[in-house]
Every structure is written in structure tokens, then in C-alpha cells.
Design a protein around this motif. Structure first.
Motif, PDB file in Angstrom:
ATOM      1  N   PHE A   1      64.655  50.034 140.695  1.00 29.85           N
ATOM      2  CA  PHE A   1      65.456  49.145 140.022  1.00 29.85           C
ATOM      3  C   PHE A   1      65.859  48.771 138.266  1.00 29.85           C
ATOM      4  N   PRO A   2      66.837  48.740 138.216  1.00 25.34           N
ATOM      5  CA  PRO A   2      67.392  48.479 137.365  1.00 25.34           C
ATOM      6  C   PRO A   2      67.070  47.668 136.371  1.00 25.34           C
ATOM      7  N   ASP A   3      67.632  46.314 137.377  1.00 22.51           N
ATOM      8  CA  ASP A   3      67.250  44.602 137.661  1.00 22.51           C
ATOM      9  C   ASP A   3      66.078  44.306 137.472  1.00 22.51           C
ATOM     10  N   GLN A   4      66.023  43.796 137.132  1.00 16.36           N
ATOM     11  CA  GLN A   4      64.897  42.457 138.034  1.00 16.36           C
ATOM     12  C   GLN A   4      65.116  42.113 138.726  1.00 16.36           C
ATOM     13  N   THR A   5      63.855  42.075 139.723  1.00 11.76           N
ATOM     14  CA  THR A   5      63.874  40.953 141.177  1.00 11.76           C
ATOM     15  C   THR A   5      63.078  39.918 140.880  1.00 11.76           C
ATOM     16  N   VAL A   6      63.207  38.674 141.883  1.00 11.93           N
ATOM     17  CA  VAL A   6      62.509  37.953 141.579  1.00 11.93           C
ATOM     18  C   VAL A   6      60.422  37.546 141.809  1.00 11.93           C
ATOM     19  N   TRP A   7      60.504  39.387 142.629  1.00 12.18           N
ATOM     20  CA  TRP A   7      59.451  39.290 143.512  1.00 12.18           C
ATOM     21  C   TRP A   7      58.814  40.685 142.479  1.00 12.18           C
ATOM     22  N   SER A   8      59.552  40.863 141.558  1.00 14.06           N
ATOM     23  CA  SER A   8      59.559  42.405 140.699  1.00 14.06           C
ATOM     24  C   SER A   8      57.946  42.223 140.214  1.00 14.06           C
ATOM     25  N   ASP A   9      57.095  43.542 139.730  1.00 11.72           N
ATOM     26  CA  ASP A   9      56.008  43.681 139.345  1.00 11.72           C
ATOM     27  C   ASP A   9      55.127  42.391 139.859  1.00 11.72           C
ATOM     28  N   TYR A  10      55.403  41.836 140.911  1.00 12.94           N
ATOM     29  CA  TYR A  10      54.012  41.054 141.218  1.00 12.94           C
ATOM     30  C   TYR A  10      55.009  39.330 141.138  1.00 12.94           C
ATOM     31  N   GLY A  11      55.839  39.262 140.677  1.00  7.55           N
ATOM     32  CA  GLY A  11      56.551  37.913 139.701  1.00  7.55           C
ATOM     33  C   GLY A  11      55.955  37.456 138.881  1.00  7.55           C
ATOM     34  N   MET A  12      55.805  38.739 138.005  1.00  6.19           N
ATOM     35  CA  MET A  12      55.392  38.692 136.922  1.00  6.19           C
ATOM     36  C   MET A  12      56.849  37.608 135.747  1.00  6.19           C
ATOM     37  N   GLY A  13      57.236  37.366 135.882  1.00  4.24           N
ATOM     38  CA  GLY A  13      58.805  37.597 135.373  1.00  4.24           C
ATOM     39  C   GLY A  13      59.140  35.374 135.619  1.00  4.24           C
ATOM     40  N   TYR A  14      57.863  35.464 136.670  1.00  4.83           N
ATOM     41  CA  TYR A  14      58.081  33.737 136.873  1.00  4.83           C
ATOM     42  C   TYR A  14      56.547  33.178 136.897  1.00  4.83           C
ATOM     43  N   LEU A  15      55.741  33.868 135.728  1.00  2.00           N
ATOM     44  CA  LEU A  15      54.306  33.097 135.161  1.00  2.00           C
ATOM     45  C   LEU A  15      53.536  34.323 136.437  1.00  2.00           C
ATOM     46  N   PHE A  16      53.501  35.054 137.537  1.00  2.00           N
ATOM     47  CA  PHE A  16      52.884  35.222 139.299  1.00  2.00           C
ATOM     48  C   PHE A  16      53.290  34.009 139.991  1.00  2.00           C
ATOM     49  N   ILE A  17      53.812  33.149 139.460  1.00  2.00           N
ATOM     50  CA  ILE A  17      54.151  32.345 141.045  1.00  2.00           C
ATOM     51  C   ILE A  17      54.232  32.145 142.094  1.00  2.00           C
ATOM     52  N   PRO A  18      55.003  33.803 142.061  1.00  2.00           N
ATOM     53  CA  PRO A  18      55.812  33.839 143.325  1.00  2.00           C
ATOM     54  C   PRO A  18      54.442  34.669 144.567  1.00  2.00           C
ATOM     55  N   ILE A  19      53.394  35.039 143.652  1.00  2.00           N
ATOM     56  CA  ILE A  19      52.426  35.450 144.614  1.00  2.00           C
ATOM     57  C   ILE A  19      51.599  34.722 145.145  1.00  2.00           C
ATOM     58  N   PHE A  20      51.010  33.678 143.916  1.00  2.00           N
ATOM     59  CA  PHE A  20      50.128  32.557 144.707  1.00  2.00           C
ATOM     60  C   PHE A  20      51.018  31.453 145.225  1.00  2.00           C
ATOM     61  N   LEU A  21      51.741  31.537 145.501  1.00  2.00           N
ATOM     62  CA  LEU A  21      52.610  30.436 146.290  1.00  2.00           C
ATOM     63  C   LEU A  21      52.593  30.778 148.074  1.00  2.00           C
ATOM     64  N   PRO A  22      52.642  32.077 148.047  1.00  3.11           N
ATOM     65  CA  PRO A  22      52.672  31.991 149.327  1.00  3.11           C
ATOM     66  C   PRO A  22      51.175  31.603 150.419  1.00  3.11           C
ATOM     67  N   VAL A  23      50.208  31.870 149.007  1.00  2.97           N
ATOM     68  CA  VAL A  23      49.021  32.041 149.696  1.00  2.97           C
ATOM     69  C   VAL A  23      48.468  30.376 149.615  1.00  2.97           C
ATOM     70  N   THR A  24      48.966  29.793 149.094  1.00  2.00           N
ATOM     71  CA  THR A  24      49.034  28.644 148.509  1.00  2.00           C
ATOM     72  C   THR A  24      49.398  27.693 149.832  1.00  2.00           C
ATOM     73  N   GLY A  25      50.461  28.137 150.000  1.00  2.00           N
ATOM     74  CA  GLY A  25      51.419  27.859 151.346  1.00  2.00           C
ATOM     75  C   GLY A  25      50.535  27.572 152.884  1.00  2.00           C
ATOM     76  N   LEU A  26      49.793  29.339 152.914  1.00  2.00           N
ATOM     77  CA  LEU A  26      49.210  29.695 154.316  1.00  2.00           C
ATOM     78  C   LEU A  26      48.387  28.541 154.110  1.00  2.00           C
ATOM     79  N   MET A  27      47.859  28.218 153.127  1.00  2.00           N
ATOM     80  CA  MET A  27      46.599  27.217 153.202  1.00  2.00           C
ATOM     81  C   MET A  27      46.569  26.296 153.277  1.00  2.00           C
ATOM     82  N   TRP A  28      47.318  25.752 152.777  1.00  2.00           N
ATOM     83  CA  TRP A  28      48.105  24.242 153.016  1.00  2.00           C
ATOM     84  C   TRP A  28      48.884  24.220 154.908  1.00  2.00           C
ATOM     85  N   LEU A  29      49.266  25.119 155.641  1.00  2.00           N
ATOM     86  CA  LEU A  29      49.455  25.132 156.663  1.00  2.00           C
ATOM     87  C   LEU A  29      48.319  25.539 158.439  1.00  2.00           C
ATOM     88  N   ARG A  30      47.656  25.762 157.212  1.00  2.00           N
ATOM     89  CA  ARG A  30      46.611  25.856 157.714  1.00  2.00           C
ATOM     90  C   ARG A  30      46.298  24.718 157.715  1.00  2.00           C
TER      91      ARG A  30
END
Lengths: 122, 151
Positions: B117-146
Motif C-alpha cells: 500500500f504505497p498510498d492510503q485507503t479509507v480503511w488503512s490502519d483501521y481508519g486512522m486517517g479518518y479519526l477511526f470513524i470507519p471502525i466505529f461506524l459499522p458497529v454503530t450501524g449494526l446496533m442501530w439496525l438491530r
């Protein structure tokens, strides 16, 4: 000029986020005063968009490219108005929380814009 | 990202069922906040991957394709939340689970083999470049959908 505006917009966006976040905490929907606040922040973002485009037309060259610069300017101008309309449809604390989240997004966009512009000056 | 543009497509609606009756209000209440955040991530991931795939595809094709995949997942969940209904809820649930698996996989992958990975993705390092929101978001989404199924 555009640097000062970026800093001002980032700061007011954070204020708006805190204000609407407080409303959400107190279980209140967004009210008229919140919408005036949103309008001010949105107006600043539109002014920034216009100034940014004018500077580009005038030959300025953002450090990280014109396309990214314009994309971030447009995103900044849209963030708060869209959240405002969503909070009109959601007359609960969650409408306030939505505006608060959008304002945080705007602040992050401003930080990125500062980098993208690259401190060319002015 | 906007409120309702995806809702009014008559061609895609299930024939014979009044659309409003099928709604379960996935995009209301706390769901409204989720729609906003998912919308932001859709726009962020999509515009980023489109730009990078066009402008600099050869620098890090794997990273850019993964960003495009994440954009598609975010877009699908956003639309499902806005549309509402039990079918959309199930589909969004599956996508949120896939999103969580994606974040964990890509996050681990980028840490284990950074050279891929010479360049970042949204999900690189568990979403660190996006304040780790990418890893909390699916958990929140699953809880809400349940929760939305019961409520």
C-alpha cells in the motif's frame, strides 16, 4: 485572506458543533437561533468558495492540485446546509446531533483545505 | 447525501406494494445521524477513489480499488437507510457486517504488509486517517439496525 477565512470558518464550525451538540445533549431539536448560526457558517463557506474560485481564475495554484481544492470548497459549502435541511425533517435531539456532526466534518474539511492551499500566502 | 432523492424512483419500487407501508423508519431519529455520516463517507471515499483511479492509478492500484469498494459499500448502506423497509434493513445489515470485516481485514493488511500500500485507503490502519470513524461506524450501524427491527 483565504487563510484567515479558513481559520475563521474552522473555528466557527467548531462553535456551531458545540452549540448544536449541547442542544442534542439537552434533548432539544434545532431552533431558530441555531438556524441563524448555521446560516452564518454556511454564508462564510460560500464566500470562501467564491474567493477560492476567483483566486484560481486569477492564476493561483493550490499546492495539492486544483481539482482537490475545488472539491473541498464545494464540500465545505454544502455540508452545513444539507445538515440543516435534515434537522428540519428531524425535529428531535438527533436533528441537532446531525448538524453538530456536519459542523465537525466542516472543521475537518477546513484543516484539509489549509493544507491543500499550501500557505501560498494572502 | 441529500435527504430523499433515492426514494422516489417508481421503477425500482416493488410492484403492488405501497411503498410507505413498507417503511420502518431506518433513516429517522438516530438513523438520521447515521445517514449523514454514511453520506459523508460515501462522498469522501467515492470522490477520493475516482480522482485517484483517474489521476494516479499506477501508483497504488490496490489501495485505490479498495477505496472504490468501500465507497460502493457506503453508498449502498446510505441508500438502504434512506429507503427503509425490512428488505433494506437486512441488506444494510449484511453490508455493515461486510464493512466491519473490510475495515478489520484492510486495517490488519496495511499493518502487516505496508509495501502493498504505497498510498492510503479509507480503511488503512483501521481508519486512522479518518479519526477511526470507519471502525466505529459499522458497529454503530449494526446496533442501530438491530434495534430498528424491534422498534
Amino acid at each position: 485572506m483565504i487563510d484567515a477565512l479558513t481559520v475563521a470558518l474552522g473555528a466557527t464550525a467548531l462553535l456551531l458543533a458545540a452549540w448544536c451538540g449541547f442542544a442534542a445533549y439537552r434533548d432539544q431539536p434545532t431552533k431558530d437561533w441555531h438556524f441563524i448560526g448555521m446560516a452564518l457558517v454556511a454564508l462564510l463557506a460560500v464566500v470562501q468558495l467564491v474567493i477560492g474560485v476567483v483566486r484560481l481564475v486569477g492564476g493561483a495554484d493550490p499546492e495539492q492540485g486544483v481539482a482537490i481544492f475545488v472539491a473541498y470548497l464545494i464540500g465545505s459549502a454544502l455540508a452545513v446546509p444539507i445538515a440543516g435541511f435534515m434537522s428540519l425533517a428531524e425535529r428531535t435531539r438527533w436533528g441537532s446531533a446531525t448538524v453538530s456532526a456536519a459542523a465537525v466534518v466542516l472543521a475537518v474539511l477546513e484543516v484539509r483545505l489549509y493544507d491543500i492551499w499550501g500557505g501560498v500566502g494572502g | 447525501m441529500a435527504g430523499d432523492p433515492a426514494a422516489g424512483k417508481p421503477g425500482s419500487a416493488v410492484a403492488g406494494k405501497p411503498e410507505s407501508a413498507a417503511r420502518t423508519g431506518l433513516g429517522q431519529g438516530p438513523g438520521r445521524l447515521l445517514v449523514m455520516v454514511y453520506g459523508v463517507f460515501t462522498v469522501a471515499a467515492a470522490s477520493r477513489s475516482i480522482y485517484q483511479l483517474i489521476a494516479q492509478y499506477h501508483e497504488a492500484p490496490l489501495a485505490y480499488i479498495l477505496s472504490a469498494v468501500s465507497a460502493a459499500v457506503y453508498a449502498f448502506i446510505t441508500v438502504s437507510l434512506v429507503r427503509g423497509g425490512e428488505g433494506a434493513r437486512k441488506a444494510a445489515f449484511v453490508c455493515c457486517a461486510a464493512e466491519l470485516v473490510g475495515v478489520l481485514t484492510v486495517g490488519t493488511w496495511t499493518l502487516a504488509d505496508p509495501s502493498a500500500f504505497p498510498d492510503q485507503t479509507v480503511w488503512s490502519d483501521y481508519g486512522m486517517g479518518y479519526l477511526f470513524i470507519p471502525i466505529f461506524l459499522p458497529v454503530t450501524g449494526l446496533m442501530w439496525l438491530r434495534k430498528a427491527r424491534r422498534g
